[in-house]
Enzyme design. Sequence first.
Site, PDB file in Angstrom:
ATOM      1  N   LYS A   1     -13.655  -4.069   1.286  1.00 40.10           N
ATOM      2  CA  LYS A   1     -14.295  -2.926   1.063  1.00 40.10           C
ATOM      3  C   LYS A   1     -15.909  -3.295   1.266  1.00 40.10           C
ATOM      4  CE  LYS A   1     -11.306  -0.389  -2.058  1.00 40.10           C
ATOM      5  NZ  LYS A   1     -11.168   0.213  -3.237  1.00 40.10           N
TER       6      LYS A   1
ATOM      7  N   THR B   1     -18.386 -10.495 -19.240  1.00 43.59           N
ATOM      8  CA  THR B   1     -19.646 -10.990 -19.047  1.00 43.59           C
ATOM      9  C   THR B   1     -20.682  -9.949 -19.283  1.00 43.59           C
ATOM     10  OG1 THR B   1     -18.540 -12.462 -17.223  1.00 43.59           O
ATOM     11  CG2 THR B   1     -20.908 -12.526 -17.354  1.00 43.59           C
TER      12      THR B   1
ATOM     13  N   TYR C   1      -2.072   0.871 -11.422  1.00 47.32           N
ATOM     14  CA  TYR C   1      -1.014   2.145 -11.394  1.00 47.32           C
ATOM     15  C   TYR C   1       0.403   1.361 -11.457  1.00 47.32           C
ATOM     16  CZ  TYR C   1      -0.918   1.619  -6.389  1.00 47.32           C
ATOM     17  OH  TYR C   1      -0.683   1.265  -5.061  1.00 47.32           O
TER      18      TYR C   1
ATOM     19  N   SER D   1       1.023  -1.235   0.064  1.00 46.42           N
ATOM     20  CA  SER D   1       0.048   0.107   0.094  1.00 46.42           C
ATOM     21  C   SER D   1       0.940   1.468   0.190  1.00 46.42           C
ATOM     22  CB  SER D   1      -0.869   0.077   1.226  1.00 46.42           C
ATOM     23  OG  SER D   1      -1.651   1.276   1.139  1.00 46.42           O
ATOM     24  N   LYS D   2       0.409   2.341  -0.936  1.00 47.57           N
ATOM     25  CA  LYS D   2       1.139   3.532  -0.798  1.00 47.57           C
ATOM     26  C   LYS D   2       0.492   4.650  -0.139  1.00 47.57           C
ATOM     27  CE  LYS D   2       4.028   2.580  -4.575  1.00 47.57           C
ATOM     28  NZ  LYS D   2       4.674   1.445  -4.270  1.00 47.57           N
TER      29      LYS D   2
ATOM     30  N   GLY E   1      -3.422   4.688 -13.007  1.00 44.95           N
ATOM     31  CA  GLY E   1      -3.980   5.353 -11.931  1.00 44.95           C
ATOM     32  C   GLY E   1      -3.417   5.799 -10.638  1.00 44.95           C
TER      33      GLY E   1
END
Length: 273
Positions: free
Chosen positions: A66, A153, A217, A15-16, A239
Site C-alpha cells: 500500500k 505505543t 473479518y 483475497s476476497k 470488518g
Amino acid sequence: MTDRYAVIGNPISHSKSPLIHTAFAQQTAQDIAYTALEGPLDGFAGAVYAFRDAGGRGMNVTAPFKLQAFDLATDRLERAELAGATNALKFEGDRILADNFDGVGLVNDLQRNLGVALAGKRVLLLGAGGAVRGALLPFLAEQPAELVIANRTAEKATALAAAFSRRGRITGCGLGDLAGERFDVVLNATSASLKAELPAVPASVFTGAVLAYELVYGKGLTPFLRLAQNAGVPLLADGVGMLVEQAAEAFVWWRGVRPDTGPVIARMTVPLV
Ligand code: ATR
C-alpha cells in the site's frame, strides 16, 4: 471488450476481492475480468506496469504494497494523500491515479449498514497503524463529538492525532489512559486479533456503547468482541462490511456504477460465534 482489473498483494490467495468484484460486475452487467496477482516482493512497480501495459484498467492494492503504490502514483487523491497509503489505482493513459477507500468503506458500513451515525458520538479507535490513519479523515468528516485514538505505543497515537488536529476534535493516548473513559462506538483497528490477542483496553470503555466493531473479518468472536459482548454492548460487527463497502467505492470509481453491497455482504458474512 472485457476490461481487466486485479488485486495485487503478497500473499494474495486469501483475497476476497475477485469474488466481490465479480459479484458486483454480474449484478451491474459490467464486462470486466477481475483476478488476483501475487506481486513479487522486490518487483511491485514492474508488476503494476506490466498489468497496465497488457490492458489493465485498475488495481486494488493490499499488504505489503500500500505504501509502494502510493509512491508509484502520478496523482493522489486527498484521502490517499492523508492516509499516506493507497488501496486502489486507476490507469488513465500515462497517469496512475491513487485513492484510498478503506476509511470511507468503514464509515459507510457503520452508518448505512449498521445504522450507527458518527455525528455527535464519542468514538474510540484502537491502534495507530495504517488502518487507523486511513480512517481518520472520513471519520472526522462525520463530525463525531470526540475521536480518541488509543495505542499500545502511546506516542504513535498522539503524533497521529496532532497531524489531524486541524480537521476536527481528535486526541491520542495510550491504552492505559482509557481507564474511566466511556464511548458510544469502539473500534479495534489493531492487528491484535490476527494473533488472537486482546489489546489491553479496560472493559469500562464499553459502558453504554452502542457498537463494538472489529476491523479484522472472518475471525468470529475475537477476544475484543468477546470483551465487548461480556460488557453488554448490544451490537457487534466485524470488518466484512468494510471490505465490501471499500470494494464498492473502487467499483464506482472505475465503472461509474454503484453496486448493491447488501447481498454480497450477506454471502460473505461469517457468524460471530
Ligand atoms: P495496520 O496497517 O493493519 O494498521 P500496523 O501498521 O502494523 O498494521 O499497525 C498495527 C497496530 O496494531 C499498531 O497500532 C500496534 O500497536 P503498536 O503501535 O504499539 O505496535 C497494534 N497492535 C498489534 N498487536 C497488538 C496487541 N497485542 N495489543 C495492542 N495493540 C497491538
